[in-house]
Design a protein around this motif. Structure first.
Motif, PDB file in Angstrom:
ATOM      1  N   ALA A  49       8.312   3.584  -2.953  1.00 46.11           N
ATOM      2  CA  ALA A  49       7.627   2.408  -2.431  1.00 46.11           C
ATOM      3  C   ALA A  49       6.360   2.858  -1.718  1.00 46.11           C
ATOM      4  O   ALA A  49       6.296   3.955  -1.168  1.00 46.11           O
ATOM      5  N   CYS A  50       5.366   2.017  -1.741  1.00 45.71           N
ATOM      6  CA  CYS A  50       4.141   2.289  -1.002  1.00 45.71           C
ATOM      7  C   CYS A  50       4.318   1.674   0.382  1.00 45.71           C
ATOM      8  O   CYS A  50       4.490   0.459   0.505  1.00 45.71           O
ATOM      9  N   ILE A  51       4.310   2.501   1.391  1.00 46.78           N
ATOM     10  CA  ILE A  51       4.540   2.029   2.754  1.00 46.78           C
ATOM     11  C   ILE A  51       3.221   2.005   3.498  1.00 46.78           C
ATOM     12  O   ILE A  51       2.490   2.992   3.525  1.00 46.78           O
ATOM     13  N   GLY A  52       2.923   0.864   4.095  1.00 44.59           N
ATOM     14  CA  GLY A  52       1.661   0.681   4.800  1.00 44.59           C
ATOM     15  C   GLY A  52       1.633   1.372   6.149  1.00 44.59           C
ATOM     16  O   GLY A  52       2.637   1.912   6.635  1.00 44.59           O
ATOM     17  N   GLU A  53       0.474   1.326   6.757  1.00 41.76           N
ATOM     18  CA  GLU A  53       0.246   1.981   8.046  1.00 41.76           C
ATOM     19  C   GLU A  53       1.209   1.490   9.127  1.00 41.76           C
ATOM     20  O   GLU A  53       1.598   2.228  10.016  1.00 41.76           O
ATOM     21  N   ASN A  54       1.614   0.224   9.040  1.00 38.45           N
ATOM     22  CA  ASN A  54       2.540  -0.348  10.018  1.00 38.45           C
ATOM     23  C   ASN A  54       3.934  -0.535   9.426  1.00 38.45           C
ATOM     24  O   ASN A  54       4.652  -1.475   9.773  1.00 38.45           O
ATOM     25  N   ASP A  55       4.297   0.349   8.503  1.00 42.72           N
ATOM     26  CA  ASP A  55       5.596   0.351   7.825  1.00 42.72           C
ATOM     27  C   ASP A  55       5.860  -0.883   6.957  1.00 42.72           C
ATOM     28  O   ASP A  55       6.998  -1.184   6.643  1.00 42.72           O
ATOM     29  N   GLU A  56       4.805  -1.587   6.566  1.00 37.95           N
ATOM     30  CA  GLU A  56       4.994  -2.736   5.694  1.00 37.95           C
ATOM     31  C   GLU A  56       5.205  -2.263   4.259  1.00 37.95           C
ATOM     32  O   GLU A  56       4.664  -1.244   3.851  1.00 37.95           O
ATOM     33  N   VAL A  57       6.036  -2.996   3.540  1.00 37.67           N
ATOM     34  CA  VAL A  57       6.306  -2.712   2.129  1.00 37.67           C
ATOM     35  C   VAL A  57       5.992  -3.978   1.343  1.00 37.67           C
ATOM     36  O   VAL A  57       6.570  -5.034   1.597  1.00 37.67           O
ATOM     37  N   GLU A  59       5.727  -6.615  -1.828  1.00 42.09           N
ATOM     38  CA  GLU A  59       6.692  -7.086  -2.821  1.00 42.09           C
ATOM     39  C   GLU A  59       5.988  -7.465  -4.117  1.00 42.09           C
ATOM     40  O   GLU A  59       6.427  -8.354  -4.823  1.00 42.09           O
ATOM     41  N   ASP A  60       4.898  -6.752  -4.433  1.00 38.38           N
ATOM     42  CA  ASP A  60       4.117  -7.078  -5.619  1.00 38.38           C
ATOM     43  C   ASP A  60       4.308  -6.078  -6.755  1.00 38.38           C
ATOM     44  O   ASP A  60       3.607  -6.117  -7.750  1.00 38.38           O
ATOM     45  N   GLY A  61       5.260  -5.167  -6.591  1.00 38.88           N
ATOM     46  CA  GLY A  61       5.546  -4.204  -7.659  1.00 38.88           C
ATOM     47  C   GLY A  61       4.797  -2.893  -7.540  1.00 38.88           C
ATOM     48  O   GLY A  61       4.930  -2.026  -8.393  1.00 38.88           O
ATOM     49  N   GLN A 154      -0.566  -8.223  -3.532  1.00 35.28           N
ATOM     50  CA  GLN A 154      -0.254  -8.877  -2.261  1.00 35.28           C
ATOM     51  C   GLN A 154      -1.290  -8.469  -1.213  1.00 35.28           C
ATOM     52  O   GLN A 154      -1.726  -7.327  -1.173  1.00 35.28           O
ATOM     53  N   GLN A 155      -1.676  -9.400  -0.374  1.00 32.51           N
ATOM     54  CA  GLN A 155      -2.657  -9.130   0.680  1.00 32.51           C
ATOM     55  C   GLN A 155      -1.954  -9.021   2.028  1.00 32.51           C
ATOM     56  O   GLN A 155      -0.959  -9.685   2.273  1.00 32.51           O
TER      57      GLN A 155
END
Length: 156
Positions: A49-57, A59-61, A154-155
């Motif tokens: 999974a691609c994890i964002g700077e604030n641990d967001e994941v 849901e766009d694949g 996803q934005q």
């Protein structure tokens, strides 16, 4: 503006099967370049999974791929392999990010590089400690975070 500055910058797009084929082809290329044999039954495919700077994941694949395969190359060959990669891979648009030559069972040979254009990463290094299991050599690749074709990004 770089991707790290804009979390909504467009992601590169590639189907997972195309990414996996690239990974297989590039590890085979590195092995051929260095005259190393590969052990196909040791290949591992890790979709991450691609994890964002604030641990967001998202849901766009979106995904990244970490793929590796071992070589039975003896430790006496590991320095030769990383030296060859160090001299040849930069010609493919990669910049070296890490390098170390084999010295002892506790100091592995390592070569890591990043493609300046698309952030693909290639790695080659000694695996195993020599005390606990036989040492092998590993060829690996990592893709940046990518989005399948046709998926709406996803934005955040």
């Amino acid at each position: 503006m770089s991707r790290s500055e804009d979390p909504n910058a467009p992601l590169p797009r590639m189907a997972k099967d195309a990414a996996l084929q690239w990974a297989k082809d590039y590890t085979a290329y590195m092995a051929k370049l260095t005259d190393a044999e590969l052990l196909p039954d040791t290949a591992k495919v890790n979709w991450e999974a691609c994890i964002g700077e604030n641990d967001e994941v998202a849901e766009d694949g979106r995904y990244s791929l970490f793929y590796y395969v071992y070589s039975p190359a003896p430790v006496t060959e590991h320095t030769r392999i990383v030296r060859k990669l160090r001299s040849e891979i930069p010609e493919q648009g990669y910049e070296m990010t890490s390098y170390r030559e084999f010295k002892t069972a506790y100091t592995s040979a390592v070569f890591r590089a990043r493609n300046k254009k698309n952030d693909y990463r290639v790695e080659a290094d000694t695996v195993g400690s020599g005390k606990t299991k036989p040492q092998r050599f590993s060829f690996a690749v990592r893709t940046p975070c990518m989005l399948p074709p046709g998926a709406k990004q996803q934005q955040f």
